[in-house]
Write a protein that holds these residues in place. Structure first.
Motif, PDB file in Angstrom:
ATOM      1  N   LYS A 205       0.816  -1.214   0.000  1.00 56.53           N
ATOM      2  CA  LYS A 205       0.000   0.000   0.000  1.00 56.53           C
ATOM      3  C   LYS A 205       0.853   1.271   0.000  1.00 56.53           C
ATOM      4  O   LYS A 205       0.452   2.292  -0.566  1.00 56.53           O
ATOM      5  N   VAL A 206       2.014   1.205   0.620  1.00 54.64           N
ATOM      6  CA  VAL A 206       2.899   2.370   0.621  1.00 54.64           C
ATOM      7  C   VAL A 206       3.413   2.625  -0.796  1.00 54.64           C
ATOM      8  O   VAL A 206       3.412   3.764  -1.282  1.00 54.64           O
TER       9      VAL A 206
ATOM     10  N   PHE B  45       3.091   5.497  -5.925  1.00 58.28           N
ATOM     11  CA  PHE B  45       2.889   5.415  -7.377  1.00 58.28           C
ATOM     12  C   PHE B  45       1.798   6.374  -7.827  1.00 58.28           C
ATOM     13  O   PHE B  45       1.947   7.068  -8.844  1.00 58.28           O
ATOM     14  N   LEU B  46       0.688   6.426  -7.088  1.00 55.99           N
ATOM     15  CA  LEU B  46      -0.406   7.325  -7.470  1.00 55.99           C
ATOM     16  C   LEU B  46       0.024   8.785  -7.415  1.00 55.99           C
ATOM     17  O   LEU B  46      -0.336   9.588  -8.286  1.00 55.99           O
ATOM     18  N   GLU B  47       0.788   9.141  -6.401  1.00 55.86           N
ATOM     19  CA  GLU B  47       1.296  10.520  -6.297  1.00 55.86           C
ATOM     20  C   GLU B  47       2.209  10.850  -7.476  1.00 55.86           C
ATOM     21  O   GLU B  47       2.109  11.926  -8.083  1.00 55.86           O
ATOM     22  N   LYS B  48       3.077   9.904  -7.820  1.00 52.87           N
ATOM     23  CA  LYS B  48       3.986  10.112  -8.945  1.00 52.87           C
ATOM     24  C   LYS B  48       3.216  10.198 -10.257  1.00 52.87           C
ATOM     25  O   LYS B  48       3.519  11.027 -11.127  1.00 52.87           O
ATOM     26  N   LEU B  49       2.202   9.341 -10.414  1.00 48.71           N
ATOM     27  CA  LEU B  49       1.379   9.343 -11.620  1.00 48.71           C
ATOM     28  C   LEU B  49       0.649  10.674 -11.766  1.00 48.71           C
ATOM     29  O   LEU B  49       0.608  11.254 -12.862  1.00 48.71           O
TER      30      LEU B  49
ATOM     31  N   GLU C  44      -4.946   2.654 -17.326  1.00 41.56           N
ATOM     32  CA  GLU C  44      -4.021   1.674 -17.910  1.00 41.56           C
ATOM     33  C   GLU C  44      -2.759   1.553 -17.065  1.00 41.56           C
ATOM     34  O   GLU C  44      -2.268   0.445 -16.806  1.00 41.56           O
ATOM     35  N   ARG C  45      -2.236   2.672 -16.613  1.00 38.85           N
ATOM     36  CA  ARG C  45      -1.027   2.656 -15.791  1.00 38.85           C
ATOM     37  C   ARG C  45      -1.280   1.962 -14.449  1.00 38.85           C
ATOM     38  O   ARG C  45      -0.432   1.204 -13.967  1.00 38.85           O
TER      39      ARG C  45
ATOM     40  N   PHE D  62       0.559  -1.414 -13.103  1.00 38.19           N
ATOM     41  CA  PHE D  62       1.343  -1.388 -11.864  1.00 38.19           C
ATOM     42  C   PHE D  62       0.865  -2.455 -10.875  1.00 38.19           C
ATOM     43  O   PHE D  62       1.673  -3.159 -10.258  1.00 38.19           O
ATOM     44  N   THR D  63      -0.458  -2.578 -10.725  1.00 39.74           N
ATOM     45  CA  THR D  63      -1.003  -3.519  -9.747  1.00 39.74           C
ATOM     46  C   THR D  63      -1.071  -4.949 -10.249  1.00 39.74           C
ATOM     47  O   THR D  63      -1.077  -5.903  -9.453  1.00 39.74           O
TER      48      THR D  63
END
Length: 308
Positions: free
Chosen positions: A5-6, A11-15, A296-297, A301-302
């Motif tokens: 989760k970290v 990843f979401l912040e970077k995306l 898509e990203r 990733f997941t």
């Protein structure tokens, strides 16, 4: 696959930061005057995981018009109240045409292909109106959303609803065509008025992600949908949720999703996560350009996919 989760939050912040730096935002739905005023260069993503963890990045406090994403919840309300009878009036097949096309409606004698194109959604709204006033039908949708999101602060943007009514000539044509084939039980103007207000519901991405938990079969305080019904709604989201871009979205993302011309996408990873994305610029299919890219990203990733 176990998700860190970290790492997922980072990843979401970077995306979000990457998307904000881009320039290819797409074009807002300028045929609805109120939506034409929205700055396309915005992005938000919210995710609710099976254990209740909530992850957010971007402009997640910004309310937006959910537009056709509302069709998922209207269908859920109709199925919950009246069961499977709606399928007599509307099909379950992809249309392959634009969301506001009248061509197939003419060829198939007034029975829309699915409940997510505009003609099909108008029929679903008409079904929800059975035995109740527009105010009561809209209240039912709002109560469903508020209960699902566990948040009372979900409203209809009256300016957007009025804007759609002023310029909704194609939807008026669809409604009258449905009526000509006997597939509208209420006066077209009544059904359309309810439909325009339904589409004008505004939410944040976090509210929408929370509302999607019942469709994703995640734990919620009250049972909103039977598992079998949730699975069927997800199957329609996969095959019909992005109009004539549904096949491309399924190919690229591999998860059920429902888009709206306000730039929202509700993305479902069954029993794993409910994800809401918002970026108001649209691609050629009428779906969020950056929202589709982000979906898509995230899937990549997941590793989440309904195909294994």
């Amino acid at each position: 696959m176990v998700i860190d989760k970290v790492r997922l939050g980072a990843f979401l912040e970077k995306l979000a930061a990457e998307i904000v730096a881009r320039e290819d935002w797409g074009k807002v739905a300028d045929y609805i005057p109120e939506l034409a005023k929205v700055d396309p260069a915005q992005f938000a993503v919210s995710m609710v995981l099976a254990d209740g963890t909530e992850l957010n990045a971007g402009a997640t406090d910004q309310r937006f018009s959910i537009q056709s994403v509302s069709k998922v919840f209207t269908l859920a309300s109709v199925l919950g109240r009246q069961g499977e009878s709606v399928w007599v009036r509307v099909g379950r097949e992809p249309s392959g045409d634009r969301f506001d096309s009248i061509l197939l409606l003419e060829q198939e004698k007034g029975r829309p292909r699915n409940p997510f194109i505009n003609a099909g959604a108008i029929v679903t709204t008409d079904e929800l109106l059975a035995g109740r006033t527009p105010r009561e039908a809209l209240s039912e949708i709002l109560i469903f959303l508020r209960d699902a999101a566990e948040d009372e602060d979900i409203q209809i943007d009256e300016k957007v609803a009025a804007s759609e009514k002023r310029t909704g000539f194609r939807n008026a044509a669809l409604a009258n065509y449905l009526a000509s084939f006997g597939n509208l039980k209420n006066p077209p103007e009544m059904t359309l008025g309810t439909y325009f207000h339904q589409c004008a519901i505004e939410m944040t991405t976090l509210q929408l992600a929370r509302a999607g938990r019942s469709i994703a079969q995640l734990p919620v305080s009250a049972r909103m949908l039977l598992p079998e019904r949730a699975r069927r709604i997800c199957s329609l989201m996969m095959t019909c949720g992005h109009y004539d871009g549904s096949g491309d979205f399924a190919f690229r993302v591999g998860l059920p999703g429902k888009s709206g011309v306000g730039g929202g996408i509700l993305l479902i990873a069954p029993k794993r996560a409910s994800i809401a994305l918002w970026s108001p610029g649209l691609n050629g299919y009428g779906n969020s350009q950056m929202g589709t890219y982000a979906a898509e990203r995230i899937a990549r990733f997941t590793g989440w996919s309904v195909f294994g």
